[in-house]
Design an enzyme around this catalytic site. Structure first.
Site, short mmCIF file in Angstrom:
data_model
loop_
_atom_site.label_atom_id
_atom_site.label_comp_id
_atom_site.label_asym_id
_atom_site.label_seq_id
_atom_site.Cartn_x
_atom_site.Cartn_y
_atom_site.Cartn_z
N LYS A 73 3.17 -5.53 17.43
CA LYS A 73 3.52 -4.35 18.22
C LYS A 73 4.46 -4.70 19.37
O LYS A 73 5.32 -3.91 19.74
CB LYS A 73 2.27 -3.65 18.74
N LYS A 111 1.32 -1.28 -0.84
CA LYS A 111 0.27 -0.31 -0.53
C LYS A 111 0.89 0.99 -0.03
O LYS A 111 1.90 0.98 0.66
CB LYS A 111 -0.61 -0.92 0.57
N LYS A 162 1.64 5.50 5.45
CA LYS A 162 2.23 6.67 6.10
C LYS A 162 3.46 6.31 6.92
O LYS A 162 4.20 7.20 7.35
CB LYS A 162 1.19 7.36 6.98
#
Ligand code: TRP
Length: 338
Positions: free
Chosen positions: A119, A201, A204
């Protein structure tokens, strides 16, 4: 739940980010099990809005997404009298415990967290202290309720491990204070892959056409599934290695209908991928449409939502207070009343 006189049930804590757009993969892998877990455990579902603000959020959007997520949980059929569905920010003890646990967590431990590193690289202009401290707030979420079980995917394993280390460390210094939580791995875990690249996978954060969102319109669901990547040999059998696209669609169908791969193959082989894909779309729509209808109704019922959120937060807070007074005592903070 907090006055449970029967045999003490295990406590399951789950934190869910209000990041919008839950996918069919999330549904098959986790969401649809929530209702079943409710019968086995005392469950807490916390919408972790305080974690969400470790990256920049649009205030109006964030508030909207939090209410949407709560509505979706209720639309799954969770019973708010059994499971607590609440906002993290409504229970102030999460932050209070996080502060105390900060004093029992080492910089080096947090520096090693792979999610922090990822992040920080992604939001290089906003590497704030909250982002660094994220795992400690997560540990507080879990330890506050003396949770026995925490359902976690691969990406959260390291955070759960740190939570356990902090709990063990604290218990060693002060004597038994926290339950050391275990990871909960769901028994039937269908792994749903991307519709456009079935070796990855379903996620979103990938482009729209690679995933089905739980709240996608039925027409959109059908369109996305019809466009799913398959292959050119027009045969329906399960072979994830050589036929990843078809196998992924079979996995989805099997997860939703309970039919075996053999049965699906027997039914659709030789009929053409169009027929097969439509059958998958039918099954997905049949599963999601009733949820979407309940969701719309709940989202529109602000009085009901308001009631659930305050009542759940109050009940969660009562559980949290018990842990906090224990922690205050152990650490040596002055009693509030002498
Ligand atoms: N970090 C988790 C995620 O991104 C969300 C979360 C916050 C969580 N607190 C938690 C998950 C406590 C499990 C338990 O998915």
């Amino acid at each position: 739940m907090e006055n449970n006189n029967e045999v003490k049930r295990k406590i399951l804590f789950s934190g869910v980010q209000p990041s919008g757009n839950l996918t069919l993969g999330n549904y098959i892998g986790a969401l649809r099990n929530f209702k079943l877990l409710e019968d086995q455990y005392d469950c807490l579902y916390s919408i972790v809005d305080l974690h969400a603000i470790t990256v920049r959020q649009d205030p109006t959007e964030l508030r909207k997404r939090c209410l949407q997520l709560m509505s979706l949980f209720l639309a799954l059929g969770l019973d708010p009298e059994k499971s607590l569905i609440y906002f993290q920010s409504h229970v102030s003890q999460h932050c209070e415990l996080a502060w105390i646990l900060n004093c029992f967590t080492y910089m080096g431990e947090l520096q090693r967290m792979t999610q922090f590193k990822d992040k920080a690289a992604k939001h290089a202009d906003n590497i704030n202290a909250g982002l660094f401290d994220y795992p400690v707030l997560m540990a507080a979420d879990i330890l506050l309720y003396q949770a026995d079980m925490v359902p976690v995917g691969q990406d959260q394993k390291q955070h759960l491990e740190l939570t356990r280390d902090i709990a063990i460390r604290f218990n060693k210094i002060y004597g038994d204070t926290f339950t050391v939580p275990e990871g909960y791995i769901p028994k039937v875990g269908g792994r749903v892959m991307s519709l456009q690249d079935p070796t990855r996978k379903m996620s979103k954060s990938d482009p729209e056409d690679t995933f089905v969102a739980v709240l996608d319109d039925p027409n959109v669901i059908r369109k996305k599934l019809r466009r799913a990547v398959t292959d050119s040999d027009n045969s329906v059998f399960y072979d994830p290695e050589n036929k990843p696209g078809v196998s992924n669609l079979m996995g989805i169908l099997s997860a939703l209908t309970g039919d075996s791969m053999e049965a699906i193959s027997a039914q659709y082989d030789g009929k053409g991928y169009g027929v097969f894909k439509d059958a998958v779309a039918d099954a997905v729509i049949a599963e999601l449409e009733p949820i979407q209808q309940r969701y719309q109704k709940i989202l529109g019922d602000k009085a009901y939502l308001g009631e659930v959120m305050t009542r759940s937060a109050e009940r969660a807070s009562r559980m949290a207070m018990r842990t906090m007074s224990k922690v205050h005592r152990k650490v040596g903070l002055a009693a509030y009343k002498l």
